[in-house]
Scaffold this active site. Structure first.
Site, mmCIF file in Angstrom:
data_model
loop_
_atom_site.group_PDB
_atom_site.id
_atom_site.type_symbol
_atom_site.label_atom_id
_atom_site.label_comp_id
_atom_site.label_asym_id
_atom_site.label_seq_id
_atom_site.Cartn_x
_atom_site.Cartn_y
_atom_site.Cartn_z
ATOM 1 N N HIS A 216 0.814 -1.215 0.000
ATOM 2 C CA HIS A 216 0.000 0.000 0.000
ATOM 3 C C HIS A 216 0.848 1.265 0.000
ATOM 4 C CE1 HIS A 216 -3.276 -2.803 0.603
ATOM 5 N NE2 HIS A 216 -3.939 -1.885 -0.074
ATOM 6 N N ARG A 323 -10.593 4.356 -1.695
ATOM 7 C CA ARG A 323 -10.111 3.522 -0.582
ATOM 8 C C ARG A 323 -10.424 4.249 0.725
ATOM 9 N NH1 ARG A 323 -5.758 2.096 -4.483
ATOM 10 N NH2 ARG A 323 -5.518 -0.164 -4.442
ATOM 11 N N ARG A 364 -15.377 2.143 -1.515
ATOM 12 C CA ARG A 364 -15.098 0.832 -0.959
ATOM 13 C C ARG A 364 -15.142 0.948 0.562
ATOM 14 N NH1 ARG A 364 -9.895 -2.255 -1.596
ATOM 15 N NH2 ARG A 364 -8.933 -0.527 -0.530
ATOM 16 N N GLU A 465 -11.276 -10.661 -4.794
ATOM 17 C CA GLU A 465 -9.865 -10.531 -4.410
ATOM 18 C C GLU A 465 -9.294 -11.830 -3.866
ATOM 19 O OE1 GLU A 465 -8.960 -6.532 -2.799
ATOM 20 O OE2 GLU A 465 -10.711 -6.911 -1.553
ATOM 21 N N ASN A 488 -4.610 -6.870 -7.053
ATOM 22 C CA ASN A 488 -3.466 -6.849 -6.122
ATOM 23 C C ASN A 488 -3.592 -7.990 -5.114
ATOM 24 O OD1 ASN A 488 -2.978 -4.468 -7.428
ATOM 25 N ND2 ASN A 488 -3.845 -3.197 -5.816
ATOM 26 N N ASP A 489 -4.775 -8.095 -4.541
ATOM 27 C CA ASP A 489 -4.976 -9.169 -3.568
ATOM 28 C C ASP A 489 -5.230 -10.503 -4.249
ATOM 29 O OD1 ASP A 489 -4.611 -8.167 -0.961
ATOM 30 O OD2 ASP A 489 -6.382 -6.917 -1.247
ATOM 31 N N ARG A 499 2.130 -9.512 -0.656
ATOM 32 C CA ARG A 499 2.394 -8.419 -1.597
ATOM 33 C C ARG A 499 3.304 -7.341 -1.007
ATOM 34 N NH1 ARG A 499 -3.668 -5.665 -1.768
ATOM 35 N NH2 ARG A 499 -2.676 -3.715 -2.341
ATOM 36 N N CYS A 536 -9.887 -2.965 -10.590
ATOM 37 C CA CYS A 536 -9.412 -1.763 -9.882
ATOM 38 C C CYS A 536 -8.054 -1.990 -9.237
ATOM 39 C CB CYS A 536 -10.430 -1.293 -8.853
ATOM 40 S SG CYS A 536 -10.722 -2.481 -7.542
HETATM 41 C C1 PEP Z 1 -6.751 -4.879 -4.866
HETATM 42 O O1 PEP Z 1 -6.544 -5.713 -3.983
HETATM 43 O O2 PEP Z 1 -6.457 -5.054 -6.065
HETATM 44 C C2 PEP Z 1 -7.344 -3.576 -4.518
HETATM 45 C C3 PEP Z 1 -7.682 -2.721 -5.442
HETATM 46 O O3 PEP Z 1 -7.470 -3.291 -3.191
HETATM 47 P P1 PEP Z 1 -6.238 -2.834 -2.289
HETATM 48 O O4 PEP Z 1 -5.050 -2.631 -3.176
HETATM 49 O O5 PEP Z 1 -6.622 -1.591 -1.586
HETATM 50 O O6 PEP Z 1 -6.075 -4.004 -1.363
HETATM 51 MG MG MG Z 2 -7.447 -5.420 -2.067
#
Ligand code: PEP
Ligand code: MG
Length: 603
Positions: A216, A323, A364, A465, A488-489, A499, A536
């Site tokens: 993040h 977010r 979200r 996710e 991402n998740d 990650r 996203c």
């Molecule tokens: C993701 O996991 O791709 C996402 C957009 O949420 P975050 O990156 O805030 O976990």
């Molecule tokens: Mg996520």
């Protein structure tokens, strides 16, 4: 001497500037810039804390003197004497003052910066006894930081520069350079909350020792649109305060103390980058339509309502991911209540709607936990053996604290009276979680009705996710109006790669066949059922994947505003009618990355 440190590239471009080291101490300290008129107050805070700690140490000394040698060994008295000496040491005192006056650092930041400077001098000492005094110095500084807790000024969002005076130029010919040069941030680690504070400042780039491409901290860096490198291992040990540094955010390289030739070379690259941005800026008002006439929605990911300004500037047609957890983080440093109440959240969501000037905003619900702690350190000492990415995070957190969740839902529903809002739920995996979430949304709505409070309708979406969610889409599509794929998740959980951990970053692979299959099947299932779907995660803003996602049928991409124009350029150049066969080939390949190279993709 010039040397290079390698890490992971996370935000594009070249930054050249003077290093500002942010040191992590065992105490979580806020880092922010004060206003020039607050310098005296900040110096006073250090002075008052120093006097209090001196008194504390003297009292301890007095009580030690009263004890017998069995209760208090001679070493203890000697140690307290050393601590008192270090506390009064001129190098520490004048150094702290220097950072406050010259750089406008808040007192805690100034203290930890000077601690780092002095600690390095200790490290270089030949004498082992003296070298070991570093630990004593750290303890003294921690006592000071403890004392200063709660006396912090309210965070100043103003830039840090001190005005140059005539004396600067006369007394020191390099002063002009040092003061006017852009600043780049070098840290071992930065929490997303810290990053948020830096977002309001003037750093031209940053480097951290730890972190993965989609940690993040990296995500906030990307949203700031400044060159950044994470996972640079020992950068914060090797770079010294004020060193000249080049950050190559494209290659993931940090060059320290560059020679004039290297500087000139990177200066040229930097100008090339600026020219390219200028060219892309011409696409701002162009609708994102492919060569074969497919309309594509390019939406923005934001962290704060104020980010809508950049979203609109970049030509976003809405917010695809707000977010909201960033409203909940770093509050201690800003002297705010621990959590934002319903009214504060409502106002923030409303500002986002107004900022988007009638375009839809996807909020979200809170996603804290893992590498997004609410306040303080990412992992508490007693949890160090756990993996927070698999713990109480996102919707699990919300369902564990229904009062907090209901407050947020009410605020979102109230804001929906002012514009088009979509509510997005993170990290769902179980049908039971879906049921509980929907029941709480109904409950919040009923509460507002009973209170006679105006509220609006929202479309409900779920984030995909977790592989478990991607494999049970039918359950999700029964209950939700749309899905948003958080790659991402999804990558983290599909490949079992933390990650945020740079040591496994080489295995974090968005082009892994398993990941691509889950993404493609989610898009296809939504299309079959006529439900909206978007991506996203960071993949949506990565031009290397634009054609593939278009080929999978995706027509809604949400990304940092800074990435929108580059992705738009890809969209404008793509012909989706020619992507089918190639997309299929990529999905069936053992090594899809080879087919994703620009030369291999259909033109
Ligand atoms: C993701 O996991 O791709 C996402 C957009 O949420 P975050 O990156 O805030 O976990
Ligand atoms: Mg996520």
């Amino acid at each position: 001497m010039t040397f290079a440190v390698h890490g992971l590239p996370v935000a594009r471009g070249i930054a050249i500037g003077r290093a500002v080291l942010v040191v992590s101490s065992r105490i979580d300290v806020a880092h922010y810039f004060i206003k020039p008129e607050e310098v005296e107050t900040e110096i006073d805070r250090v002075r008052i804390a120093r006097n209090a700690v001196a008194e504390e140490l003297q009292k301890l000394q007095a009580s030690v003197a009263l004890m017998g040698p069995n209760d208090a060994p001679h070493e203890l008295a000697a140690l307290l004497e050393v601590h008192l000496m270090l506390l009064q040491d001129e190098v520490l005192t004048s150094g702290v003052k220097h950072w406050i006056v010259e750089r406008l650092y808040n007192a805690e930041w100034a203290l930890t910066t000077q601690l780092e400077v002095v600690a390095r001098q200790f490290d270089e000492m030949e004498d082992e006894y003296l070298r070991e005094r570093k630990a004593d110095l750290e303890q003294v500084v921690e006592r000071l930081l403890h004392r200063m807790k709660g006396t912090a000024a309210v965070l100043a969002p103003t830039p840090p520069r001190r005005k140059r005076t005539a004396e600067d130029d006369e007394s020191d010919p390099t002063a002009r350079d040092a003061i006017d040069a852009p600043l780049v941030l070098i840290a071992h680690d930065l929490s997303p909350a810290d990053m948020l504070q830096f977002k309001k400042s003037v750093f031209a780039g940053f480097v951290t020792d730890v972190g993965g491409r989609t940690s993040h901290t990296a995500i906030v860096a990307r949203s700031m649109d400044i060159p950044a490198v994470v996972g640079a291992r020992s950068a914060s040990q090797l770079v010294r305060q004020d060193d000249w540094v080049i950050i190559d955010g494209d290659a993931g390289v940090v060059i320290v103390d560059p020679s004039p030739i290297i500087l000139a070379d990177y200066g040229f690259k930097q100008r090339q980058g600026d020219l390219e941005r200028g060219r892309l800026a011409r696409l701002r008002h162009k609708p994102a339509v492919t060569l074969d006439g497919q309309k594509v929605d390019l939406l923005a990911n934001i962290e704060m309502p104020e980010d809508t300004l950049n979203a609109v500037k970049a030509g976003a047609v809405g917010v695809g991911l707000f977010r909201s957890e960033f409203l909940f983080m770093g509050r201690e440093a800003q002297r705010l209540t621990r959590l934002p109440d319903e009214e504060e959240q409502y106002q923030a969501y409303r500002r986002a709607i107004e900022g988007m000037q009638g375009m839809p905003v996807t909020i979200r619900t809170i996603d804290v936990g893992a590498d997004k702690p609410l306040d303080g350190r990412a992992v508490r000492d007693d949890e160090a053996h756990l993996n927070p990415a698999l713990g109480l995070r996102a919707i699990r957190w919300s369902l564990a604290d229904p009062a907090m969740f209901l407050t947020q839902i009410r605020a979102i529903l109230r804001a929906a009276a002012h514009g088009e809002i979509l509510m997005l739920i993170p990290m769902l995996a179980h049908a039971s979680e879906i049921r509980q979430t929907l029941a709480l949304i109904d409950f919040a709505r009923a509460e507002l009705d009973n209170r006679g409070v105006v509220h609006g309708k929202v479309k409900l979406g779920a984030m995909i996710e977790v592989p478990a969610a991607a494999l049970t889409l039918k359950i999700f599509l029964k209950h939700f109006d749309f899905l948003s794929i958080g790659t991402n998740d999804l990558i983290q959980y599909t490949l079992a790669i933390d990650r945020a951990d740079e040591s496994v970053a080489h295995l974090y692979d968005p082009a892994h066949p398993a990941v691509l299959r889950l993404v493609a099947e989610t898009i296809a299932e939504c299309q079959r059922q006529g439900k909206g779907v978007s991506v996203c995660g960071e993949m949506a803003g990565d031009v290397a994947f634009t054609r593939l996602l278009l080929g999978m049928g995706l027509r809604s991409f949400s990304m940092h505003p800074s990435q929108i124009l580059a992705v738009k350029q890809e969209v404008l150049r793509a012909d989706t009618s020619k992507l089918d066969a190639w997309t299929q080939q990529v999905l069936e390949a053992d090594d899809p990355a080879a087919l994703l190279a620009p030369a291999a993709a259909p033109q």
